[in-house]
Structures are given as C-alpha cells and as structure tokens.
Design an enzyme around this catalytic site. Sequence first.
Site, PDB file in Angstrom:
ATOM      1  N   ASP A 141      23.932  -3.557  77.581  1.00  0.00           N
ATOM      2  CA  ASP A 141      24.336  -2.274  77.006  1.00  0.00           C
ATOM      3  C   ASP A 141      24.571  -2.513  75.506  1.00  0.00           C
ATOM      4  OD1 ASP A 141      26.797  -3.523  76.784  1.00  0.00           O
ATOM      5  OD2 ASP A 141      27.937  -1.956  77.808  1.00  0.00           O
ATOM      6  N   HIS A 150      25.636 -24.834 101.558  1.00  0.00           N
ATOM      7  CA  HIS A 150      25.724 -23.654 100.694  1.00  0.00           C
ATOM      8  C   HIS A 150      24.798 -22.533 101.197  1.00  0.00           C
ATOM      9  CE1 HIS A 150      28.130 -26.047  98.065  1.00  0.00           C
ATOM     10  NE2 HIS A 150      27.153 -26.931  97.891  1.00  0.00           N
ATOM     11  N   THR A 180      32.043  -7.453  78.085  1.00  0.00           N
ATOM     12  CA  THR A 180      32.813  -8.471  78.814  1.00  0.00           C
ATOM     13  C   THR A 180      31.983  -9.249  79.834  1.00  0.00           C
ATOM     14  OG1 THR A 180      33.342  -6.866  80.535  1.00  0.00           O
ATOM     15  CG2 THR A 180      34.902  -7.055  78.692  1.00  0.00           C
ATOM     16  N   ILE A 238      31.675  -8.120  82.708  1.00  0.00           N
ATOM     17  CA  ILE A 238      32.276  -7.720  83.989  1.00  0.00           C
ATOM     18  C   ILE A 238      31.572  -6.494  84.586  1.00  0.00           C
ATOM     19  CG2 ILE A 238      34.380  -6.891  85.113  1.00  0.00           C
ATOM     20  CD1 ILE A 238      35.969  -8.455  82.948  1.00  0.00           C
ATOM     21  N   HIS A 280      25.658 -23.976  93.989  1.00  0.00           N
ATOM     22  CA  HIS A 280      26.391 -23.555  95.187  1.00  0.00           C
ATOM     23  C   HIS A 280      26.051 -22.135  95.633  1.00  0.00           C
ATOM     24  CE1 HIS A 280      29.934 -26.627  94.778  1.00  0.00           C
ATOM     25  NE2 HIS A 280      28.767 -27.147  94.421  1.00  0.00           N
ATOM     26  N   CYS A 283      27.026  -7.439  78.559  1.00  0.00           N
ATOM     27  CA  CYS A 283      27.747  -6.264  78.083  1.00  0.00           C
ATOM     28  C   CYS A 283      28.902  -6.792  77.241  1.00  0.00           C
ATOM     29  CB  CYS A 283      28.180  -5.353  79.234  1.00  0.00           C
ATOM     30  SG  CYS A 283      29.380  -6.035  80.402  1.00  0.00           S
TER      31      CYS A 283
HETATM   32  C1  RB5 Z   1      31.449  -0.872  76.580  1.00  0.00           C
HETATM   33  O1  RB5 Z   1      32.407  -0.461  75.666  1.00  0.00           O
HETATM   34  C2  RB5 Z   1      32.059  -1.853  77.553  1.00  0.00           C
HETATM   35  O2  RB5 Z   1      32.913  -1.196  78.418  1.00  0.00           O
HETATM   36  C3  RB5 Z   1      30.983  -2.609  78.326  1.00  0.00           C
HETATM   37  O3  RB5 Z   1      30.146  -3.272  77.440  1.00  0.00           O
HETATM   38  C4  RB5 Z   1      31.448  -3.661  79.290  1.00  0.00           C
HETATM   39  O4  RB5 Z   1      32.354  -4.535  78.697  1.00  0.00           O
HETATM   40  C5  RB5 Z   1      31.898  -3.170  80.596  1.00  0.00           C
HETATM   41  O5  RB5 Z   1      32.291  -3.938  81.479  1.00  0.00           O
END
Ligand code: RB5
Length: 154
Positions: free
Chosen positions: A8, A133, A67, A69, A98, A65
């Site tokens: 993103d 595994h 993070t 996450i 693994h 992205c």
């Molecule tokens: C975008 O601002 C941010 O939320 C996205 O890049 C990401 O970190 C989401 O998990």
Amino acid sequence: MRVAIASDHGGFRLKSEIIAFLHKEHIEYKDFGTYSDESVDYPDYALSVAEAVRLGDFTRGIICCGTGIGVSIAANKVAGIRAALCHDTFSARASREHNDANVLTMGERVIGVGLALDIVKIWLETEFQGGRHARRLEKISNIENGVCHGTEYK
Ligand code: RB5
C-alpha cells in the site's frame, strides 16, 4: 522462482527498494502495485499477491505496508497462504524452515532498508525442512478446511 510483490502507500518506498534488489539479483517478479504514495486500502494489494500465489502463478509473495500487520492479516485469510510478518532474520529463516511461509510481509515504518533486504534474501534462499513441520502444516490446512479431530473447544 517467481515473486509476486505489492504494497500500500505505507510500504511503497520499501517495496521499491525490494524490487531494485530483485532486479539486481535477476529474480523474476511482478509488481502488483500500488504505484505511488497516494493513499490506498492495503487489503486490495494483499489479496492480489495472495491470489497470485494461491493460484500457483507465483512461487512466493512479498507484501509491504506501514507495519506489515494489515497485509499479513489480510493475506492469511486466503486459503493456502502462510504469510509471515518478519522484522528479523531469525524469524525469516524459521518462517521458511518450519512454516513453509509462502508470503513475507514487512513494515516500512518499522525497519530500515538494509535489514529488510537481508530478510528478503534469507527468506528467498531458505528451504522448508518438512518432517514434523509438514505434519503441523497439515493441521493448519485442516483448520482452514473446517476439519478438526478431537481438539475442538469444549
Ligand atoms: C496505512 O496508514 C497503514 O494503516 C497500513 O500501511 C498498515 O500499516 C496497516 O496495517
């Protein structure tokens, strides 16, 4: 080795650095976007890569992205995808040995480019160890397929 890669806006610059690395190493890849730092929704990009890997058109996927996450959560909703969020080389190696991770996710706002490229290199080079595994991955597939054997919550 064919790599599907996407990000993103929050991971756009890190994705560009990884693409430069793949290019330099002559590793085949396809960039699924985004193509600028204009704000977009990360699940759209995670899904493109996850689908490309699920369908077998690409061996591995890399998604960035802010993070790592959000794209990890989204990619792991796709059947057959084992996305690993790795911000250190130990986890990157283990996620291959693994977990046979077929998607790597990272956060541009979390790590520097140097470490991220080390992680990519190790992650692409490391083989799955199989054995015990493989049995565990089969259990994950069973969860995905709604098949549980006596371990349901009572
Ligand atoms: C975008 O601002 C941010 O939320 C996205 O890049 C990401 O970190 C989401 O998990």
